[in-house]
Motif scaffolding. Structure first.
Motif, PDB file in Angstrom:
ATOM      1  N   ASP A   1       3.414  -6.813  -8.482  1.00  0.00           N
ATOM      2  CA  ASP A   1       2.386  -7.486  -7.687  1.00  0.00           C
ATOM      3  C   ASP A   1       2.962  -7.646  -6.288  1.00  0.00           C
ATOM      4  OD1 ASP A   1      -0.006  -8.684  -7.077  1.00  0.00           O
ATOM      5  OD2 ASP A   1       0.598 -10.661  -7.791  1.00  0.00           O
ATOM      6  N   ALA A   2       3.009  -6.551  -5.562  1.00  0.00           N
ATOM      7  CA  ALA A   2       3.776  -6.509  -4.324  1.00  0.00           C
ATOM      8  C   ALA A   2       2.911  -6.791  -3.101  1.00  0.00           C
ATOM      9  CB  ALA A   2       4.441  -5.145  -4.187  1.00  0.00           C
ATOM     10  N   PHE A   3       3.570  -7.382  -2.087  1.00  0.00           N
ATOM     11  CA  PHE A   3       2.914  -7.727  -0.833  1.00  0.00           C
ATOM     12  C   PHE A   3       3.760  -7.247   0.332  1.00  0.00           C
ATOM     13  CE2 PHE A   3       1.166 -10.481  -3.980  1.00  0.00           C
ATOM     14  CZ  PHE A   3      -0.128 -10.745  -3.584  1.00  0.00           C
ATOM     15  N   ASN A   4       3.147  -7.191   1.493  1.00  0.00           N
ATOM     16  CA  ASN A   4       3.834  -6.769   2.708  1.00  0.00           C
ATOM     17  C   ASN A   4       3.794  -7.902   3.723  1.00  0.00           C
ATOM     18  OD1 ASN A   4       4.866  -5.477   4.938  1.00  0.00           O
ATOM     19  ND2 ASN A   4       3.318  -3.876   5.035  1.00  0.00           N
ATOM     20  N   TYR A   5       4.974  -8.272   4.226  1.00  0.00           N
ATOM     21  CA  TYR A   5       5.070  -9.311   5.248  1.00  0.00           C
ATOM     22  C   TYR A   5       5.705  -8.773   6.535  1.00  0.00           C
ATOM     23  CZ  TYR A   5       4.107 -12.306   1.278  1.00  0.00           C
ATOM     24  OH  TYR A   5       3.525 -12.878   0.164  1.00  0.00           O
ATOM     25  N   ILE A   6       5.903  -7.458   6.599  1.00  0.00           N
ATOM     26  CA  ILE A   6       6.564  -6.874   7.764  1.00  0.00           C
ATOM     27  C   ILE A   6       5.507  -6.520   8.802  1.00  0.00           C
ATOM     28  CG2 ILE A   6       8.267  -5.173   8.529  1.00  0.00           C
ATOM     29  CD1 ILE A   6       9.070  -4.806   5.619  1.00  0.00           C
ATOM     30  N   HIS A   7       4.878  -7.558   9.324  1.00  0.00           N
ATOM     31  CA  HIS A   7       3.833  -7.405  10.330  1.00  0.00           C
ATOM     32  C   HIS A   7       4.260  -8.146  11.597  1.00  0.00           C
ATOM     33  CE1 HIS A   7       1.341  -5.741   7.229  1.00  0.00           C
ATOM     34  NE2 HIS A   7       1.236  -6.871   6.562  1.00  0.00           N
ATOM     35  N   GLN A   8       4.023  -7.549  12.743  1.00  0.00           N
ATOM     36  CA  GLN A   8       4.378  -8.202  14.003  1.00  0.00           C
ATOM     37  C   GLN A   8       3.294  -9.208  14.388  1.00  0.00           C
ATOM     38  OE1 GLN A   8       7.328  -7.671  15.295  1.00  0.00           O
ATOM     39  NE2 GLN A   8       7.784  -6.028  13.852  1.00  0.00           N
ATOM     40  N   ALA A   9       3.623 -10.408  14.779  1.00  0.00           N
ATOM     41  CA  ALA A   9       4.947 -10.997  14.795  1.00  0.00           C
ATOM     42  C   ALA A   9       5.088 -11.881  13.540  1.00  0.00           C
ATOM     43  CB  ALA A   9       5.100 -11.851  16.051  1.00  0.00           C
ATOM     44  N   PRO A  10       6.023 -11.572  12.647  1.00  0.00           N
ATOM     45  CA  PRO A  10       6.186 -12.361  11.427  1.00  0.00           C
ATOM     46  C   PRO A  10       6.600 -13.790  11.756  1.00  0.00           C
ATOM     47  CG  PRO A  10       7.974 -10.779  11.668  1.00  0.00           C
ATOM     48  CD  PRO A  10       6.987 -10.487  12.743  1.00  0.00           C
ATOM     49  N   ARG A  11       6.104 -14.724  10.972  1.00  0.00           N
ATOM     50  CA  ARG A  11       6.428 -16.129  11.222  1.00  0.00           C
ATOM     51  C   ARG A  11       6.572 -16.880   9.899  1.00  0.00           C
ATOM     52  NH1 ARG A  11       0.866 -15.709  12.971  1.00  0.00           N
ATOM     53  NH2 ARG A  11       1.775 -14.095  14.270  1.00  0.00           N
ATOM     54  N   PHE A  12       7.535 -17.815   9.867  1.00  0.00           N
ATOM     55  CA  PHE A  12       7.807 -18.569   8.648  1.00  0.00           C
ATOM     56  C   PHE A  12       8.281 -19.968   9.015  1.00  0.00           C
ATOM     57  CE2 PHE A  12       8.469 -14.123   7.591  1.00  0.00           C
ATOM     58  CZ  PHE A  12       7.707 -13.987   6.443  1.00  0.00           C
TER      59      PHE A  12
ATOM     60  N   THR B   1       0.816  -1.221   0.000  1.00  0.00           N
ATOM     61  CA  THR B   1       0.000   0.000   0.000  1.00  0.00           C
ATOM     62  C   THR B   1       0.847   1.268   0.000  1.00  0.00           C
ATOM     63  OG1 THR B   1      -0.119  -0.021   2.412  1.00  0.00           O
ATOM     64  CG2 THR B   1      -1.913  -1.112   1.215  1.00  0.00           C
ATOM     65  N   SER B   2       2.159   1.147   0.199  1.00  0.00           N
ATOM     66  CA  SER B   2       2.990   2.334   0.356  1.00  0.00           C
ATOM     67  C   SER B   2       4.203   2.281  -0.563  1.00  0.00           C
ATOM     68  CB  SER B   2       3.464   2.463   1.814  1.00  0.00           C
ATOM     69  OG  SER B   2       4.373   1.420   2.129  1.00  0.00           O
ATOM     70  N   TYR B   3       4.867   3.422  -0.708  1.00  0.00           N
ATOM     71  CA  TYR B   3       6.117   3.474  -1.470  1.00  0.00           C
ATOM     72  C   TYR B   3       7.151   2.534  -0.844  1.00  0.00           C
ATOM     73  CZ  TYR B   3       4.417   7.659  -3.895  1.00  0.00           C
ATOM     74  OH  TYR B   3       3.690   8.541  -4.661  1.00  0.00           O
ATOM     75  N   GLU B   4       7.170   2.484   0.482  1.00  0.00           N
ATOM     76  CA  GLU B   4       8.122   1.617   1.163  1.00  0.00           C
ATOM     77  C   GLU B   4       7.904   0.154   0.783  1.00  0.00           C
ATOM     78  OE1 GLU B   4       9.788   1.632   5.593  1.00  0.00           O
ATOM     79  OE2 GLU B   4       7.793   0.715   5.482  1.00  0.00           O
ATOM     80  N   ASP B   5       6.651  -0.277   0.734  1.00  0.00           N
ATOM     81  CA  ASP B   5       6.352  -1.651   0.340  1.00  0.00           C
ATOM     82  C   ASP B   5       6.951  -1.959  -1.032  1.00  0.00           C
ATOM     83  OD1 ASP B   5       4.885  -1.934   2.663  1.00  0.00           O
ATOM     84  OD2 ASP B   5       2.946  -1.624   1.686  1.00  0.00           O
ATOM     85  N   TYR B   6       6.783  -1.034  -1.967  1.00  0.00           N
ATOM     86  CA  TYR B   6       7.295  -1.270  -3.319  1.00  0.00           C
ATOM     87  C   TYR B   6       8.816  -1.174  -3.376  1.00  0.00           C
ATOM     88  CZ  TYR B   6       2.675  -1.573  -5.360  1.00  0.00           C
ATOM     89  OH  TYR B   6       1.404  -2.002  -5.681  1.00  0.00           O
ATOM     90  N   ALA B   7       9.415  -0.345  -2.510  1.00  0.00           N
ATOM     91  CA  ALA B   7      10.873  -0.288  -2.454  1.00  0.00           C
ATOM     92  C   ALA B   7      11.436  -1.637  -2.006  1.00  0.00           C
ATOM     93  CB  ALA B   7      11.315   0.815  -1.492  1.00  0.00           C
ATOM     94  N   PHE B   8      10.817  -2.242  -0.990  1.00  0.00           N
ATOM     95  CA  PHE B   8      11.251  -3.568  -0.549  1.00  0.00           C
ATOM     96  C   PHE B   8      11.057  -4.605  -1.657  1.00  0.00           C
ATOM     97  CE2 PHE B   8      10.262  -2.093   3.977  1.00  0.00           C
ATOM     98  CZ  PHE B   8      11.602  -1.889   4.275  1.00  0.00           C
ATOM     99  N   GLU B   9       9.972  -4.480  -2.416  1.00  0.00           N
ATOM    100  CA  GLU B   9       9.707  -5.427  -3.493  1.00  0.00           C
ATOM    101  C   GLU B   9      10.741  -5.300  -4.604  1.00  0.00           C
ATOM    102  OE1 GLU B   9       7.884  -8.327  -5.952  1.00  0.00           O
ATOM    103  OE2 GLU B   9       8.014  -7.949  -3.802  1.00  0.00           O
ATOM    104  N   ILE B  10      11.158  -4.084  -4.914  1.00  0.00           N
ATOM    105  CA  ILE B  10      12.199  -3.901  -5.927  1.00  0.00           C
ATOM    106  C   ILE B  10      13.496  -4.563  -5.480  1.00  0.00           C
ATOM    107  CG2 ILE B  10      13.680  -2.174  -7.042  1.00  0.00           C
ATOM    108  CD1 ILE B  10      11.192  -0.307  -6.988  1.00  0.00           C
ATOM    109  N   SER B  11      13.868  -4.355  -4.219  1.00  0.00           N
ATOM    110  CA  SER B  11      15.075  -4.994  -3.691  1.00  0.00           C
ATOM    111  C   SER B  11      14.949  -6.509  -3.731  1.00  0.00           C
ATOM    112  CB  SER B  11      15.349  -4.517  -2.260  1.00  0.00           C
ATOM    113  OG  SER B  11      15.759  -3.174  -2.245  1.00  0.00           O
TER     114      SER B  11
END
Length: 307
Positions: free
Chosen positions: A175-186, A151-161
């Motif tokens: 087609d960018a997504f955000n996973y920087i949510h507390q508490a992230p889990r994988f 939803t933000s420029y920051e989200d797309y900056a992370f996606e470019i990286s």
């Protein structure tokens, strides 16, 4: 998916915040193992202060990072390292190393080495304020993955990286997504898959990661879970972050969000007071500590009545 653990990267300057996190885990999630990865130079002070803590393992960065990378990280903490960063940022000629990037690499290296199926990341500016157990993270054998659309420029900056780091095509439709949510889990399996991809793409992926402007370990892991593994073993949760955390991003939020937490008896389960706010610890640590003790006492009293 039998074994689950918490992981927290931290260092001496955040030790009091970490102590509050530890207190909250003892109150609300005592049975899940917790691994803290700390700067090697801070290992002694953490080991001394938390030696009696149950279910806690403290690991120095020197046990996780390759020797050259650990030496570079320690050099960064010196006055010469600080001066180099300042010059690099001001000149704009190079993308400097930073503690933030070394911390990300430390996490990625650690979770490919530990004997657990699932890792839940808890930053040291996070506090539990309600009961959390394995069922809160895993449902029907699948890990609850926190994922929202960019939803933000920051989200797309992370996606470019992310595209650059693992060899994606920059001409593809975004087609960018955000996973920087507390508490992230994988799943740790996903981390191993990511590391294989990074090693296959770059001769020295650590160096390339540090050179990138906006790397995000969570974005990279989320991409692997979504695209490379097609959500195998994951259950996607797309609820807005406000539904699972009391997030204090500016000083003015402190009283209102903590008041809401008290009013709701901590039902969102997490409080985050972002560490870059420069709020004096004496202004909120005792308040939060007292509040979670009250919540824990109420939970205990409720369990006694149910018996």
């Amino acid at each position: 998916m039998a074994d689950l653990c918490y992981v927290t990267p931290t260092f001496a300057r955040d030790i009091n915040r970490f102590a509050l996190l530890r207190k909250s885990l003892a109150l609300f999630s005592p049975d899940i193992p917790h691994i803290a990865i700390v700067h090697s130079e801070d290992f002694g002070v953490f080991r001394e202060r938390f030696s009696a803590d149950r279910n806690l393992q403290i690991i120095p960065t020197s046990s996780v990072l390759p020797r050259k990378l650990e030496a570079a990280r320690r050099s960064l903490q010196s006055w010469r390292g600080y001066l180099t960063q300042r010059v690099a940022w001001r000149s704009g000629l190079v993308r400097p190393a930073s503690g933030w990037k070394f911390q990300q690499i430390s996490k990625l290296e650690l979770i490919t080495q530990i004997p657990y199926d699932v890792v839940v990341f808890l930053d040291s500016d996070l506090t539990l304020c309600g009961l959390m157990n394995r069922a809160d993270y895993v449902a029907n054998g699948r890990l609850r993955l926190l994922e929202t659309r960019a939803t933000s420029y920051e989200d797309y900056a992370f996606e470019i990286s992310r595209q650059i780091l693992i060899g994606g095509d920059l001409l593809m439709a975004a087609d960018a997504f955000n996973y920087i949510h507390q508490a992230p889990r994988f799943l740790t399996r996903t981390a191993k898959r990511l590391k294989q991809r990074l090693e296959g793409t770059h001769r020295d992926w650590h160096r390339r990661f540090i050179a990138e402007a906006f790397p995000s370990e969570y974005n990279l892991l989320g991409y692997c879970a979504r695209v490379l593994e097609e959500y195998d073993g994951y259950l996607v949760e797309t609820r807005p972050p406000a539904e699972w955390m009391y997030d204090i991003k500016v000083h003015e939020d402190l009283r209102e969000r903590l008041g809401l937490c008290r009013q709701e008896f901590g039902q969102r389960r997490f409080i985050r007071v972002q560490s870059n706010l420069s709020i004096p610890e004496t202004e909120y640590l005792p308040v939060v500590a007292n509040m979670i003790e009250e919540f824990a006492a109420l939970e205990h009293a409720g369990n006694d009545r149910r018996r």
